[in-house]
Write an enzyme that holds these catalytic residues in place. Structure first.
Site, mmCIF file in Angstrom:
data_model
loop_
_atom_site.group_PDB
_atom_site.id
_atom_site.type_symbol
_atom_site.label_atom_id
_atom_site.label_comp_id
_atom_site.label_asym_id
_atom_site.label_seq_id
_atom_site.Cartn_x
_atom_site.Cartn_y
_atom_site.Cartn_z
ATOM 1 N N CYS A 1 42.980 54.151 48.613
ATOM 2 C CA CYS A 1 41.755 54.436 47.875
ATOM 3 C C CYS A 1 41.769 53.719 46.523
ATOM 4 O O CYS A 1 42.708 53.865 45.732
ATOM 5 C CB CYS A 1 41.615 55.946 47.667
ATOM 6 S SG CYS A 1 40.271 56.409 46.569
ATOM 7 N N CYS B 1 41.965 56.143 43.564
ATOM 8 C CA CYS B 1 43.304 56.751 43.489
ATOM 9 C C CYS B 1 44.289 55.770 42.865
ATOM 10 O O CYS B 1 45.150 56.156 42.061
ATOM 11 C CB CYS B 1 43.774 57.188 44.870
ATOM 12 S SG CYS B 1 42.966 58.676 45.504
ATOM 13 N N ASP C 1 32.516 51.066 34.546
ATOM 14 C CA ASP C 1 32.217 50.449 35.838
ATOM 15 C C ASP C 1 32.361 48.932 35.692
ATOM 16 O O ASP C 1 31.899 48.365 34.697
ATOM 17 C CB ASP C 1 30.793 50.810 36.262
ATOM 18 C CG ASP C 1 30.505 50.462 37.710
ATOM 19 O OD1 ASP C 1 30.596 49.264 38.067
ATOM 20 O OD2 ASP C 1 30.164 51.371 38.471
ATOM 21 N N ASN D 1 26.345 59.246 44.317
ATOM 22 C CA ASN D 1 25.993 58.710 45.633
ATOM 23 C C ASN D 1 26.902 59.379 46.655
ATOM 24 O O ASN D 1 28.111 59.457 46.457
ATOM 25 C CB ASN D 1 26.181 57.188 45.666
ATOM 26 C CG ASN D 1 25.288 56.479 44.669
ATOM 27 O OD1 ASN D 1 24.130 56.834 44.500
ATOM 28 N ND2 ASN D 1 25.828 55.484 44.002
ATOM 29 N N GLY E 1 24.375 55.557 49.644
ATOM 30 C CA GLY E 1 24.783 54.384 48.869
ATOM 31 C C GLY E 1 26.188 54.449 48.298
ATOM 32 O O GLY E 1 26.550 53.634 47.447
ATOM 33 N N HIS F 1 35.595 58.039 47.197
ATOM 34 C CA HIS F 1 36.312 58.964 46.319
ATOM 35 C C HIS F 1 35.208 59.488 45.405
ATOM 36 O O HIS F 1 34.533 58.697 44.738
ATOM 37 C CB HIS F 1 37.382 58.209 45.518
ATOM 38 C CG HIS F 1 38.217 59.070 44.619
ATOM 39 N ND1 HIS F 1 39.582 59.084 44.719
ATOM 40 C CD2 HIS F 1 37.901 59.910 43.604
ATOM 41 C CE1 HIS F 1 40.082 59.898 43.790
ATOM 42 N NE2 HIS F 1 39.056 60.409 43.101
ATOM 43 N N HIS G 1 32.738 60.419 42.719
ATOM 44 C CA HIS G 1 32.611 59.947 41.341
ATOM 45 C C HIS G 1 31.193 60.140 40.848
ATOM 46 O O HIS G 1 30.249 60.112 41.616
ATOM 47 C CB HIS G 1 33.052 58.487 41.190
ATOM 48 C CG HIS G 1 32.360 57.518 42.084
ATOM 49 N ND1 HIS G 1 32.601 57.443 43.448
ATOM 50 C CD2 HIS G 1 31.416 56.575 41.830
ATOM 51 C CE1 HIS G 1 31.856 56.488 43.981
ATOM 52 N NE2 HIS G 1 31.103 55.953 43.013
ATOM 53 N N HIS H 1 28.402 58.722 38.221
ATOM 54 C CA HIS H 1 27.975 57.619 37.354
ATOM 55 C C HIS H 1 27.252 58.212 36.153
ATOM 56 O O HIS H 1 26.382 59.083 36.316
ATOM 57 C CB HIS H 1 26.992 56.694 38.082
ATOM 58 C CG HIS H 1 27.565 55.977 39.253
ATOM 59 N ND1 HIS H 1 28.006 54.676 39.180
ATOM 60 C CD2 HIS H 1 27.755 56.374 40.525
ATOM 61 C CE1 HIS H 1 28.435 54.300 40.371
ATOM 62 N NE2 HIS H 1 28.303 55.322 41.207
#
Length: 116
Positions: free
Chosen positions: A4, A7, A30, A86, A92, A97, A99, A101
């Protein structure tokens, strides 16, 4: 999860520009920002997507959402920001994992939903 991407970032195997870290979460920039401010709030625990959470994740999810306005403000988003999770292929999600945004800047973000 050994393969991942997030990870690996949590473990320090892949570099990231870290904004915040605590015992439960890691926040970093990002690498393909959608706006001047684009942070990713990632749980250190591997959870594949929002579809996989259960009652034991309530405190972690609350912490992630609690962090969002504080992190946005610390990056200059004083007049608003957007939060996005997402979920799954159709939603999308690109990295499987969980997350969050946090997206913003000084200018108004484009609409995500268009009305006819």
């Amino acid at each position: 999860m050994e393969d991942c991407l997030f990870c690996k970032i949590v473990r320090g195997e892949i570099p990231a520009t870290k904004i915040h870290e605590d015992e439960d979460t890691l926040v970093f920039l990002d690498i393909h920002p959608a706006a001047p401010v684009h942070l990713l709030v990632v749980p250190k625990q591997h959870i594949g997507s929002l579809s996989e959470v259960d009652a034991s994740h309530q405190q972690l999810l609350g912490k992630m959402l609690w962090l969002a306005p504080r992190l946005a403000a610390s990056r200059g988003c004083t007049d608003g920001f957007r939060t996005i999770i997402n979920t799954g292929r159709v939603g999308g999600q690109e990295v499987f994992h969980l997350h969050l945004h946090v997206i913003g800047g000084k200018d108004r973000l484009p609409a995500m939903v268009h009305h006819d």
